[in-house]
Scaffold this active site. Sequence first.
Site, PDB file in Angstrom:
ATOM      1  N   ARG A  33      42.553  15.515  14.393  1.00  0.00           N
ATOM      2  CA  ARG A  33      41.945  15.402  15.725  1.00  0.00           C
ATOM      3  C   ARG A  33      41.030  14.181  15.795  1.00  0.00           C
ATOM      4  NH1 ARG A  33      38.698  20.454  18.182  1.00  0.00           N
ATOM      5  NH2 ARG A  33      37.124  19.726  16.720  1.00  0.00           N
ATOM      6  N   LYS A  53      37.056  13.813  21.337  1.00  0.00           N
ATOM      7  CA  LYS A  53      35.743  14.268  20.873  1.00  0.00           C
ATOM      8  C   LYS A  53      34.914  13.021  20.603  1.00  0.00           C
ATOM      9  CE  LYS A  53      33.826  17.817  17.885  1.00  0.00           C
ATOM     10  NZ  LYS A  53      32.994  18.397  18.938  1.00  0.00           N
ATOM     11  N   GLU A  65      35.520  24.994  30.004  1.00  0.00           N
ATOM     12  CA  GLU A  65      35.029  25.439  28.692  1.00  0.00           C
ATOM     13  C   GLU A  65      33.511  25.485  28.748  1.00  0.00           C
ATOM     14  OE1 GLU A  65      35.924  22.530  25.644  1.00  0.00           O
ATOM     15  OE2 GLU A  65      35.575  20.873  27.003  1.00  0.00           O
TER      16      GLU A  65
HETATM   17  N1  PMP Z   1      34.715  22.260  23.377  1.00  0.00           N
HETATM   18  C1  PMP Z   1      33.816  21.304  23.133  1.00  0.00           C
HETATM   19  C2  PMP Z   1      33.336  20.445  24.229  1.00  0.00           C
HETATM   20  C3  PMP Z   1      33.313  21.137  21.823  1.00  0.00           C
HETATM   21  O1  PMP Z   1      32.433  20.186  21.562  1.00  0.00           O
HETATM   22  C4  PMP Z   1      33.765  22.007  20.799  1.00  0.00           C
HETATM   23  C5  PMP Z   1      33.186  21.938  19.418  1.00  0.00           C
HETATM   24  N2  PMP Z   1      33.537  20.824  18.736  1.00  0.00           N
HETATM   25  C6  PMP Z   1      34.729  22.985  21.110  1.00  0.00           C
HETATM   26  C7  PMP Z   1      35.171  23.071  22.414  1.00  0.00           C
HETATM   27  C8  PMP Z   1      35.280  23.887  20.058  1.00  0.00           C
HETATM   28  O2  PMP Z   1      36.135  23.181  19.200  1.00  0.00           O
HETATM   29  P1  PMP Z   1      36.321  23.577  17.687  1.00  0.00           P
HETATM   30  O3  PMP Z   1      36.733  25.005  17.655  1.00  0.00           O
HETATM   31  O4  PMP Z   1      37.370  22.677  17.184  1.00  0.00           O
HETATM   32  O5  PMP Z   1      35.005  23.376  17.020  1.00  0.00           O
END
Ligand code: PMP
Length: 291
Positions: A52, A151, A184
């Site tokens: 990622r 990200k 989210e």
């Molecule tokens: N959405 C956002 C905006 C985030 O920053 C994160 C955490 N990194 C997540 C969702 C969850 O992703 P992950 O399960 O890969 O940590």
Amino acid sequence: MGKFVYLNGELVPQEEAKISVFDHGVLYGDGVFEGIRAYNRRIFKLDEHVERLYNSAKIIMLEIPISQEEFKKAIISVCKANEIVDGYIRPVVTRGAGTLGLSPWLCSKPNIFVIADTIKLYPDEYYEKGLPIVTVPTRRNLAEAVNPIVKSLNYLNNILAKIEAKNAGAEEAIMINQDGYVAECTGDNIFMIKKGVLYTPPVYMGVLPGITRATVMDLATEMGIKVVEMPITRGELFIADEVFLTGTAAEVVPISSIDGRKIGSGSVGPLTKKLIDRFKEYVKTVGTPIA
Ligand code: PMP
């Protein structure tokens, strides 16, 4: 013993890990990052997180000057140096030091660093009783502007939502997308359960494709729970039987209320409880050994 940070190929003492004030990561939030957990001396979903990271970098045309394999070795090396058993790892790649203009092509070379430490997001009480959350006015970034699948180091969108949640007396915010659908939370994905079926917004709603999200979807499927990716409205969340959040740092967080509406019984729902237990068990048994 002091802690180390991986910085551009070397393990340096934490106090000496420094980058330039001219780095575009600092000046413009131009860069990408990951958040990874280690459980029981193993790094959880290391391949997925590194993939990622490289995908995020590719989208913003940031070429990471080392291979994915080398990056994984760097992550393992700093975990080993810091004797991480259960921890939290933060790999970051910035555009590097440049001029005071925006131009990324005038930056010398990307800076790569990896911090390996620990994290605790919410008090235990929220995992036992559920977390009350609110929706906030700030919309999740439009995918055609700053795509939430990246990200990036530019988290202002999420930070503003977090501030609005805090102003409303809540610890976490539900972010709505430009079309009015649930996207989210500020650092977590969102799920709801209705009549035994697990629902979550599809990635095209403007969400980060969470690795915990994918893990929970897989575990739920294995447990015989039907999983559906579907656009969800705020109203649908209010009348859900159960709601929970997923994220690397937060793990699986049960939600007790949304905008003052009690969700289900107002504590941890039965399917959420099962998924939390399964998740906790699973994370201890998989992962890349820190050795
Ligand atoms: N959405 C956002 C905006 C985030 O920053 C994160 C955490 N990194 C997540 C969702 C969850 O992703 P992950 O399960 O890969 O940590």
